[in-house]
Design a protein around this motif. Structure first.
Motif, mmCIF file in Angstrom:
data_model
loop_
_atom_site.group_PDB
_atom_site.id
_atom_site.type_symbol
_atom_site.label_atom_id
_atom_site.label_comp_id
_atom_site.label_asym_id
_atom_site.label_seq_id
_atom_site.Cartn_x
_atom_site.Cartn_y
_atom_site.Cartn_z
ATOM 1 N N PRO A 56 -6.784 -2.704 2.201
ATOM 2 C CA PRO A 56 -7.434 -2.149 3.391
ATOM 3 C C PRO A 56 -7.586 -0.629 3.386
ATOM 4 C CG PRO A 56 -5.920 -3.883 4.019
ATOM 5 C CD PRO A 56 -5.729 -3.658 2.544
ATOM 6 N N TRP B 100 -7.195 -8.727 -5.077
ATOM 7 C CA TRP B 100 -6.772 -8.684 -3.680
ATOM 8 C C TRP B 100 -7.407 -7.486 -2.999
ATOM 9 C CZ3 TRP B 100 -3.385 -10.210 -7.508
ATOM 10 C CH2 TRP B 100 -2.671 -11.394 -7.295
ATOM 11 N N PRO B 101 -7.806 -7.614 -1.718
ATOM 12 C CA PRO B 101 -8.312 -6.449 -0.986
ATOM 13 C C PRO B 101 -7.187 -5.462 -0.704
ATOM 14 C CG PRO B 101 -8.155 -8.349 0.467
ATOM 15 C CD PRO B 101 -7.798 -8.830 -0.919
ATOM 16 N N ARG C 285 -10.327 -3.042 -5.105
ATOM 17 C CA ARG C 285 -9.506 -4.244 -5.121
ATOM 18 C C ARG C 285 -8.326 -3.984 -6.044
ATOM 19 N NH1 ARG C 285 -12.204 -4.765 -1.501
ATOM 20 N NH2 ARG C 285 -13.607 -6.451 -0.887
ATOM 21 N N TRP D 160 -8.335 1.258 0.978
ATOM 22 C CA TRP D 160 -9.514 1.574 0.164
ATOM 23 C C TRP D 160 -10.443 0.347 0.184
ATOM 24 C CZ3 TRP D 160 -4.597 2.673 -2.197
ATOM 25 C CH2 TRP D 160 -4.277 4.030 -2.237
ATOM 26 N N PRO D 161 -11.301 0.212 1.198
ATOM 27 C CA PRO D 161 -12.103 -1.009 1.342
ATOM 28 C C PRO D 161 -13.029 -1.301 0.167
ATOM 29 C CG PRO D 161 -12.336 0.432 3.275
ATOM 30 C CD PRO D 161 -11.500 1.156 2.279
ATOM 31 N N ASP D 162 -13.444 -0.278 -0.584
ATOM 32 C CA ASP D 162 -14.342 -0.487 -1.721
ATOM 33 C C ASP D 162 -13.603 -0.789 -3.022
ATOM 34 O OD1 ASP D 162 -16.515 -0.105 -0.114
ATOM 35 O OD2 ASP D 162 -16.873 1.964 -0.735
ATOM 36 N N ALA E 189 -19.570 -3.510 -4.839
ATOM 37 C CA ALA E 189 -19.489 -2.227 -4.125
ATOM 38 C C ALA E 189 -20.066 -1.134 -5.016
ATOM 39 C CB ALA E 189 -18.045 -1.899 -3.765
ATOM 40 N N GLN F 44 0.831 -1.207 0.000
ATOM 41 C CA GLN F 44 0.000 0.000 0.000
ATOM 42 C C GLN F 44 0.865 1.256 0.000
ATOM 43 O OE1 GLN F 44 -3.939 -0.428 2.362
ATOM 44 N NE2 GLN F 44 -2.420 -1.703 3.404
ATOM 45 N N ARG G 187 -13.001 -1.040 -8.734
ATOM 46 C CA ARG G 187 -14.062 -1.107 -7.729
ATOM 47 C C ARG G 187 -14.285 -2.568 -7.351
ATOM 48 N NH1 ARG G 187 -15.244 2.926 -4.933
ATOM 49 N NH2 ARG G 187 -14.990 4.118 -6.839
ATOM 50 N N ALA G 188 -14.475 -2.830 -6.075
ATOM 51 C CA ALA G 188 -14.730 -4.199 -5.611
ATOM 52 C C ALA G 188 -16.051 -4.686 -6.187
ATOM 53 C CB ALA G 188 -14.774 -4.230 -4.084
#
Length: 196
Positions: A97, A94-95, A103, A99-101, A126, A17, A122-123
């Motif tokens: 963290p 992969w997630p 991937r 930016w939770p919305d 979401a 990150q 965008r996930a």
């Protein structure tokens, strides 16, 4: 939460990150500073993470791009077969963290072949932003794909670095043409087209 910070510690998701943030700092230093504080890391941690990432990518015997992502981020949280034009590829997600919305997506040739693209999307499931006017295009609010769909026909332009993309488009309502600049797939800023 702190980045590994030392060359002997494993390079992990937090360090990755920081690599994303380091490149974004060129256009959005204030947002990067806020994110760095949220992660509880120093500027030195961010620089060290970026130095280590560059060393990994440039090492003469470095592992392939996909293997590097797996070693840093672990196994993908999800994967799907995707068709882009006439080509089929595997999308590995992969997630992230911070930016939770979103991937981190890596597109590879079927069966784990070469990496074709790597960026933030965008996930799945979401809700994305409502993009109707240029005023809706705030830094870090949307991805390349979202802007391209919201303002057709957006035209891709060459980015200024391997992790940068640009889209040229004319907003609705007779507004002047603009270029949206993205880093790792996330909107950073809008600029007028060259020559205007």
């Amino acid at each position: 939460m702190r980045a590994s910070g030392t060359p002997s510690a494993p390079f992990g998701p937090l360090d990755f990150q920081l690599v994303l943030l380091r490149r974004m700092a060129d256009h959005q230093p204030g947002l990067v500073e806020d994110a760095r504080r949220e992660l509880g890391v120093s500027i030195a941690d961010m620089r060290e993470a970026n130095r280590r990432w560059q060393a990994m990518t440039r090492a003469p015997r470095s592992r392939g791009t996909l293997a590097r992502y797996r070693s840093v981020l672990g196994e993908p949280a999800s994967r799907a077969r995707r068709t882009i034009g006439d080509l089929e590829c595997d999308a590995l997600l992969w997630p992230v963290p911070l930016w939770p919305d979103l991937r981190f997506e890596v597109l590879v040739a079927p069966g784990g072949g070469p990496v074709w693209n790597e960026w933030l999307i965008r996930a799945p499931g979401a809700p994305g932003p409502q993009l109707r006017t240029v005023a809706d295009l705030r830094p870090w609010s949307c991805t390349v794909d979202e802007v391209a769909r919201a303002f057709p026909p957006a035209r891709p332009l060459e980015g200024s670095a391997p992790t940068r993309w640009r889209l040229a488009f004319t907003p609705p309502g007779g507004a002047s043409p603009v270029v949206a600049e993205f880093t790792w797939g996330l909107l950073q800023r809008l600029v007028p087209p060259l020559g205007t």
